[in-house]
Design a protein around this motif. Structure first.
Motif, PDB file in Angstrom:
ATOM      1  N   VAL A  58      36.591  -8.444 -12.202  1.00  0.00           N
ATOM      2  CA  VAL A  58      35.501  -7.761 -12.257  1.00  0.00           C
ATOM      3  C   VAL A  58      34.900  -7.723 -10.954  1.00  0.00           C
ATOM      4  CG1 VAL A  58      33.957  -7.250 -13.680  1.00  0.00           C
ATOM      5  CG2 VAL A  58      36.048  -7.670 -14.325  1.00  0.00           C
ATOM      6  N   ASN A  59      33.644  -6.803 -10.073  1.00  0.00           N
ATOM      7  CA  ASN A  59      33.157  -7.535  -9.438  1.00  0.00           C
ATOM      8  C   ASN A  59      31.801  -6.325  -9.917  1.00  0.00           C
ATOM      9  OD1 ASN A  59      31.508  -7.701  -6.920  1.00  0.00           O
ATOM     10  ND2 ASN A  59      32.528  -5.695  -5.620  1.00  0.00           N
ATOM     11  N   ALA A  60      30.658  -7.682  -9.526  1.00  0.00           N
ATOM     12  CA  ALA A  60      28.767  -7.281 -10.219  1.00  0.00           C
ATOM     13  C   ALA A  60      28.284  -6.975  -8.901  1.00  0.00           C
ATOM     14  CB  ALA A  60      28.862  -8.068 -10.913  1.00  0.00           C
ATOM     15  N   ILE A  61      27.368  -5.401  -9.028  1.00  0.00           N
ATOM     16  CA  ILE A  61      27.411  -4.618  -7.855  1.00  0.00           C
ATOM     17  C   ILE A  61      25.939  -4.776  -8.360  1.00  0.00           C
ATOM     18  CG2 ILE A  61      29.698  -4.888  -7.134  1.00  0.00           C
ATOM     19  CD1 ILE A  61      28.908  -1.791  -7.832  1.00  0.00           C
ATOM     20  N   ASN A  62      25.571  -3.781  -8.043  1.00  0.00           N
ATOM     21  CA  ASN A  62      23.756  -3.043  -7.858  1.00  0.00           C
ATOM     22  C   ASN A  62      23.982  -2.461  -7.255  1.00  0.00           C
ATOM     23  OD1 ASN A  62      20.794  -3.873  -6.841  1.00  0.00           O
ATOM     24  ND2 ASN A  62      20.965  -2.853  -9.355  1.00  0.00           N
ATOM     25  N   PRO A  63      24.217  -1.025  -7.707  1.00  0.00           N
ATOM     26  CA  PRO A  63      25.406   0.140  -6.860  1.00  0.00           C
ATOM     27  C   PRO A  63      23.663   0.671  -6.273  1.00  0.00           C
ATOM     28  CG  PRO A  63      24.953   0.658  -9.157  1.00  0.00           C
ATOM     29  CD  PRO A  63      24.427  -1.274  -9.561  1.00  0.00           C
ATOM     30  N   HIS A  64      22.529  -0.228  -5.968  1.00  0.00           N
ATOM     31  CA  HIS A  64      21.318   0.822  -5.595  1.00  0.00           C
ATOM     32  C   HIS A  64      20.950   0.489  -3.393  1.00  0.00           C
ATOM     33  CE1 HIS A  64      20.682   2.217  -9.130  1.00  0.00           C
ATOM     34  NE2 HIS A  64      20.734   1.150  -9.060  1.00  0.00           N
ATOM     35  N   THR A  65      22.184   0.298  -2.959  1.00  0.00           N
ATOM     36  CA  THR A  65      21.479   0.143  -1.644  1.00  0.00           C
ATOM     37  C   THR A  65      22.884   1.089  -0.272  1.00  0.00           C
ATOM     38  OG1 THR A  65      21.103  -2.107  -2.289  1.00  0.00           O
ATOM     39  CG2 THR A  65      21.800  -1.947   0.280  1.00  0.00           C
ATOM     40  N   PRO A  66      22.282   2.076  -0.399  1.00  0.00           N
ATOM     41  CA  PRO A  66      23.106   3.162   0.663  1.00  0.00           C
ATOM     42  C   PRO A  66      23.706   2.300   1.440  1.00  0.00           C
ATOM     43  CG  PRO A  66      21.142   4.410  -0.067  1.00  0.00           C
ATOM     44  CD  PRO A  66      21.044   2.463  -0.358  1.00  0.00           C
ATOM     45  N   GLY A  67      24.925   3.337   1.617  1.00  0.00           N
ATOM     46  CA  GLY A  67      25.503   2.478   3.019  1.00  0.00           C
ATOM     47  C   GLY A  67      26.083   1.134   2.430  1.00  0.00           C
ATOM     48  N   TYR A  68      26.505   0.204   1.758  1.00  0.00           N
ATOM     49  CA  TYR A  68      26.927  -1.218   0.862  1.00  0.00           C
ATOM     50  C   TYR A  68      27.530  -0.680  -0.092  1.00  0.00           C
ATOM     51  CZ  TYR A  68      24.492  -3.282   4.621  1.00  0.00           C
ATOM     52  OH  TYR A  68      23.916  -4.039   6.079  1.00  0.00           O
ATOM     53  N   GLU A  69      26.765  -0.486  -1.675  1.00  0.00           N
ATOM     54  CA  GLU A  69      27.185   0.047  -2.411  1.00  0.00           C
ATOM     55  C   GLU A  69      26.151   1.180  -2.876  1.00  0.00           C
ATOM     56  OE1 GLU A  69      27.486  -3.863  -2.255  1.00  0.00           O
ATOM     57  OE2 GLU A  69      25.663  -3.334  -2.113  1.00  0.00           O
ATOM     58  N   THR A  70      26.792   1.763  -3.425  1.00  0.00           N
ATOM     59  CA  THR A  70      26.131   3.452  -4.203  1.00  0.00           C
ATOM     60  C   THR A  70      26.406   4.510  -5.026  1.00  0.00           C
ATOM     61  OG1 THR A  70      24.641   4.448  -3.912  1.00  0.00           O
ATOM     62  CG2 THR A  70      25.860   4.956  -2.099  1.00  0.00           C
ATOM     63  N   ILE A  71      26.009   4.467  -6.495  1.00  0.00           N
ATOM     64  CA  ILE A  71      26.980   5.465  -6.636  1.00  0.00           C
ATOM     65  C   ILE A  71      26.951   7.073  -5.477  1.00  0.00           C
ATOM     66  CG2 ILE A  71      27.359   7.479  -9.131  1.00  0.00           C
ATOM     67  CD1 ILE A  71      24.964   5.013 -10.251  1.00  0.00           C
ATOM     68  N   ASP A  72      28.258   7.563  -5.912  1.00  0.00           N
ATOM     69  CA  ASP A  72      28.313   8.420  -4.967  1.00  0.00           C
ATOM     70  C   ASP A  72      27.431   9.698  -5.850  1.00  0.00           C
ATOM     71  OD1 ASP A  72      29.590  10.551  -3.918  1.00  0.00           O
ATOM     72  OD2 ASP A  72      31.446  10.907  -4.315  1.00  0.00           O
TER      73      ASP A  72
ATOM     74  N   LEU B 148      45.058  -9.977  -0.991  1.00  0.00           N
ATOM     75  CA  LEU B 148      45.267 -11.127  -2.070  1.00  0.00           C
ATOM     76  C   LEU B 148      46.336 -10.594  -3.392  1.00  0.00           C
ATOM     77  CD1 LEU B 148      42.181 -12.946  -2.247  1.00  0.00           C
ATOM     78  CD2 LEU B 148      44.413 -13.675  -1.320  1.00  0.00           C
ATOM     79  N   GLY B 149      46.428  -9.272  -3.168  1.00  0.00           N
ATOM     80  CA  GLY B 149      47.372  -8.825  -3.994  1.00  0.00           C
ATOM     81  C   GLY B 149      46.323  -8.117  -6.035  1.00  0.00           C
ATOM     82  N   PHE B 150      44.964  -8.087  -5.629  1.00  0.00           N
ATOM     83  CA  PHE B 150      44.422  -7.699  -7.129  1.00  0.00           C
ATOM     84  C   PHE B 150      43.840  -6.596  -6.587  1.00  0.00           C
ATOM     85  CE2 PHE B 150      41.379 -11.301  -4.872  1.00  0.00           C
ATOM     86  CZ  PHE B 150      39.787 -10.149  -5.191  1.00  0.00           C
ATOM     87  N   LYS B 151      43.309  -6.362  -7.695  1.00  0.00           N
ATOM     88  CA  LYS B 151      41.640  -4.948  -7.468  1.00  0.00           C
ATOM     89  C   LYS B 151      41.242  -5.207  -8.246  1.00  0.00           C
ATOM     90  CE  LYS B 151      46.658  -1.503  -8.324  1.00  0.00           C
ATOM     91  NZ  LYS B 151      47.414  -0.846  -9.280  1.00  0.00           N
ATOM     92  N   LEU B 152      39.887  -4.552  -7.995  1.00  0.00           N
ATOM     93  CA  LEU B 152      38.697  -4.108  -9.167  1.00  0.00           C
ATOM     94  C   LEU B 152      37.900  -3.709  -9.576  1.00  0.00           C
ATOM     95  CD1 LEU B 152      36.980  -5.757  -5.307  1.00  0.00           C
ATOM     96  CD2 LEU B 152      37.459  -7.393  -7.113  1.00  0.00           C
ATOM     97  N   ILE B 153      37.368  -3.988 -10.311  1.00  0.00           N
ATOM     98  CA  ILE B 153      36.555  -3.102 -10.904  1.00  0.00           C
ATOM     99  C   ILE B 153      35.163  -3.675 -11.285  1.00  0.00           C
ATOM    100  CG2 ILE B 153      38.806  -1.993 -12.754  1.00  0.00           C
ATOM    101  CD1 ILE B 153      37.894  -4.034 -14.580  1.00  0.00           C
ATOM    102  N   TYR B 154      34.381  -2.666 -11.492  1.00  0.00           N
ATOM    103  CA  TYR B 154      32.836  -2.831 -11.365  1.00  0.00           C
ATOM    104  C   TYR B 154      32.029  -2.523 -12.695  1.00  0.00           C
ATOM    105  CZ  TYR B 154      34.595  -1.674  -6.781  1.00  0.00           C
ATOM    106  OH  TYR B 154      35.205  -2.021  -5.355  1.00  0.00           O
ATOM    107  N   LYS B 155      31.165  -3.776 -12.358  1.00  0.00           N
ATOM    108  CA  LYS B 155      30.512  -3.791 -13.955  1.00  0.00           C
ATOM    109  C   LYS B 155      28.982  -3.706 -12.553  1.00  0.00           C
ATOM    110  CE  LYS B 155      29.076  -6.961 -17.078  1.00  0.00           C
ATOM    111  NZ  LYS B 155      29.416  -6.161 -18.206  1.00  0.00           N
ATOM    112  N   PRO B 156      28.014  -2.729 -13.072  1.00  0.00           N
ATOM    113  CA  PRO B 156      26.758  -2.905 -12.434  1.00  0.00           C
ATOM    114  C   PRO B 156      25.790  -3.365 -13.265  1.00  0.00           C
ATOM    115  CG  PRO B 156      27.599  -0.833 -14.319  1.00  0.00           C
ATOM    116  CD  PRO B 156      28.389  -1.543 -13.857  1.00  0.00           C
ATOM    117  N   VAL B 157      24.752  -3.913 -12.904  1.00  0.00           N
ATOM    118  CA  VAL B 157      23.777  -5.092 -13.638  1.00  0.00           C
ATOM    119  C   VAL B 157      22.324  -4.700 -12.129  1.00  0.00           C
ATOM    120  CG1 VAL B 157      25.358  -6.834 -14.472  1.00  0.00           C
ATOM    121  CG2 VAL B 157      24.261  -7.143 -12.167  1.00  0.00           C
ATOM    122  N   VAL B 158      21.798  -5.177 -12.805  1.00  0.00           N
ATOM    123  CA  VAL B 158      20.313  -5.443 -11.948  1.00  0.00           C
ATOM    124  C   VAL B 158      20.157  -6.280 -11.109  1.00  0.00           C
ATOM    125  CG1 VAL B 158      18.342  -3.986 -13.704  1.00  0.00           C
ATOM    126  CG2 VAL B 158      18.858  -6.549 -13.619  1.00  0.00           C
ATOM    127  N   PHE B 159      20.153  -6.352 -10.137  1.00  0.00           N
ATOM    128  CA  PHE B 159      19.958  -7.498  -9.046  1.00  0.00           C
ATOM    129  C   PHE B 159      19.846  -8.757  -8.805  1.00  0.00           C
ATOM    130  CE2 PHE B 159      19.005  -9.655  -5.349  1.00  0.00           C
ATOM    131  CZ  PHE B 159      20.308  -9.800  -4.568  1.00  0.00           C
TER     132      PHE B 159
END
Length: 309
Positions: A68-82, A104-115
């Motif tokens: 699980v990768n925790a992200i704040n998806p509100h930064t265009p160019g870096y991570e954002t909702i399409d 490394l052979g793993f997959k990522l899923i995403y958990k959106p949270v505030v920064f």
């Protein structure tokens, strides 16, 4: 690279998003729903470097896993909702994280949270990693170990014409209202100006705290705030989106690096991510992704580890 994700079930009705038809195993799907995360793509962007096979042998604990990768998806160019498909995340950090995962052979899923919740989410065990344009500092290293991967250049965003004459994180901000993200390193830098402005007999700067970049930018557009200081690429994107209303007053250097955060009690995982990032850089993928997402290639840096020690 576009990355397809599976929306949280509790958001399906509210957002009107149909359940993805990706062929995930039922167990993985159930785990994703239970965690309240968005699911990762079926494959990474390209074949991993040859050296990654050796890394998977050296660090077998994560091969075949879903993290699980925790992200704040509100930064265009870096991570954002399409904007074309709200069931996808796009951006440099998304692609870089998945290239590391492929190595490394793993997959990522995403958990959106505030920064402000990125590191607490990691510390609480609700995420395994944070790759979300977060600046690595000694203070933040008390909560997580960092693998740094990018230099930091900040831009100072202002209204068109710069009516307050702001020219940096300096005395020109006296009396100005700054919109900033909760938890950002720029907040204490602006707060440090308060006693200096008072000593000079000037009005002190005020800070408005928001949960994401978009809200900070909107504060300037609405006239509630005079400036917003953040990563220069984010500022440039805002100017590009609103060329008649916004401008970049100046670019300033910030004495930090952007880092990947990992739990402090997992040094082996930290070392594995570092080793994979080195191979991804050797393969030229890091530089290619900077160009792909319109980011300054001068941001590139060879990785280091930052801890609180």
């Amino acid at each position: 690279m576009e990355r397809r994700v599976l929306p949280q079930v509790r958001r399906n009705v509210r957002r009107g998003i149909a359940r993805s038809s990706l062929p995930w195993h039922k167990a993985a799907l159930g785990a994703a729903i239970a965690l309240g995360v968005l699911a990762a793509p079926l494959s990474a962007q390209a074949a991993a470097p040859a050296a990654c096979a050796a890394l998977q042998g050296k660090y077998p604990d994560w091969k075949g896993k879903t993290l699980v990768n925790a992200i704040n998806p509100h930064t265009p160019g870096y991570e954002t909702i399409d904007p074309k498909d709200p069931s996808k995340y796009i951006g440099f950090d998304i692609d870089l994280g998945e290239a590391i995962g492929e190595c490394l052979g793993f997959k990522l899923i995403y958990k959106p949270v505030v920064f402000a919740a990125l590191l607490t989410t990691l510390a609480a065990g609700q995420a395994d990693i944070v790759i979300s344009d977060i600046y690595a500092t000694k203070e933040r290293a008390k909560a997580a170990d960092f693998i740094t991967y990018s230099k930091v250049f900040d831009g100072v965003l202002v209204a068109k014409g710069n009516p307050k004459g702001i020219n940096g994180i300096n005395m020109s901000m006296c009396g100005a209202a700054a919109a900033e993200n909760t938890g950002y390193v720029e907040v204490p830098l602006i707060q440090a100006l308060i006693p200096e402005c008072k000593k000079a007999g000037k009005a002190e700067p005020t800070i408005q705290l928001y949960d994401n970049n978009a809200n900070c930018i909107q504060a300037i557009l609405a006239g509630r705030a005079d400036t917003y200081v953040n990563d220069v690429n984010t500022v440039d994107s805002a100017v590009k989106a609103y060329p008649d209303k916004l401008e970049k007053a100046i670019a300033v250097t910030i004495p930090y690096s952007v880092g990947i955060a990992v739990p402090k009690d997992k040094p082996k995982f930290r070392d594995a991510v570092l080793a994979a990032l080195i191979e991804v850089q050797k393969a030229g993928t890091h530089m290619e992704l900077l160009k792909k997402h319109g980011l300054d290639v001068n941001n590139f840096k060879e990785p280091d580890i930052l801890t609180a020690d």
